[in-house]
Design an enzyme around this catalytic site. Structure first.
Site, PDB file in Angstrom:
ATOM      1  N   ASP A 113      21.278  -7.932 -13.328  1.00 57.69           N
ATOM      2  CA  ASP A 113      22.293  -7.585 -13.972  1.00 57.69           C
ATOM      3  C   ASP A 113      22.727  -6.008 -14.136  1.00 57.69           C
ATOM      4  OD1 ASP A 113      22.727 -10.051 -15.737  1.00 57.69           O
ATOM      5  OD2 ASP A 113      20.423  -9.961 -16.086  1.00 57.69           O
TER       6      ASP A 113
ATOM      7  N   ASP B 275      17.828  -5.736  -8.240  1.00 52.65           N
ATOM      8  CA  ASP B 275      18.107  -6.240  -9.608  1.00 52.65           C
ATOM      9  C   ASP B 275      19.238  -6.811  -9.675  1.00 52.65           C
ATOM     10  OD1 ASP B 275      17.655  -6.123 -12.662  1.00 52.65           O
ATOM     11  OD2 ASP B 275      19.433  -4.698 -12.525  1.00 52.65           O
TER      12      ASP B 275
END
Length: 215
Positions: free
Chosen positions: A6, A4
């Site tokens: 953010d 991922d």
């Protein structure tokens, strides 16, 4: 490896805080802490719906709000993007070992292109953005898409996430999951190994999550 972006690789959630609170102020309101927590890991459309409802302004056009956020967050990403603890070292170790690697994010492609100036365009074999899949996290499609593009069975992949939404997506896809909460707590769950940060995480630990010796 499926990363991922953010809150996992980069400390960008604080930049989203700035943009979202500025937009709320533009609309004459204040974004609540509960609403902000609910946005973490969601698509832009869902985030704008949450913001509008939180402000008592559900009539607002999500496309107009999204366009405002897009402009502001690009400014913030260009000047304030910082690595999360341990993330740069882990990504470097994964790449040095030749492990197929994907970035799997709910952020849209134009924003990800700016982030890649920090993350490195050679850091990933595949990049899957939120505007390039039919269903975003917590749906499994983003992670299933990344595994397919890498040519690796999802059951042989480790996904690293920081939010409940992202963890749900990775689990539903069938990946092993390493959770490193940033802004929102993640409840314990079967199949999820949780750490306070990526500092000290190495290839041996990642291999152990798949139940195999390191390569």
């Amino acid at each position: 490896m499926l990363f991922d972006m953010d809150g996992t690789l980069v400390d960008s959630e604080k930049l989203w805080d700035v943009a979202l609170r500025e937009l709320a102020a533009e609309y004459g309101g204040t974004l609540s802490a509960a609403a902000r927590r609910a946005m973490v890991g969601t698509s832009m459309a869902d985030s704008m719906r949450i913001l509008h409802e939180d402000l008592g302004q559900p009539h607002r056009d999500p496309l107009v709000s999204t366009a405002w956020i897009d402009v502001r967050i690009l400014e913030l990403f260009r000047t304030g993007l910082r690595w999360r603890p341990g993330a740069l070292a882990l990504l470097g170790a994964v790449r040095a070992a030749g492990v197929p690697t994907a970035l799997v994010t709910s952020s849209v492609r134009p924003l990800v292109e700016v982030a890649l100036d920090t993350l490195g365009r050679d850091s990933f074999d595949v990049v899957v953005c939120g505007d390039e899949v039919d269903a975003t996290k917590p749906h499994p499609e983003p992670y299933l898409t990344a595994a397919r593009l890498l040519g690796v069975p999802i059951a042989r992949c480790v996904a690293i996430e920081d939010s409940p939404t992202g963890v749900a997506s990775a689990l539903a896809a069938g990946a092993a999951v390493l959770a490193v909460p940033a802004e929102v707590p993640i409840a314990p769950a079967d199949g999820v190994h949780q750490l306070a940060s990526l500092t000290g995480v190495d290839l041996e630990l990642l291999a152990a999550l798949l139940g195999e010796p390191p390569a």
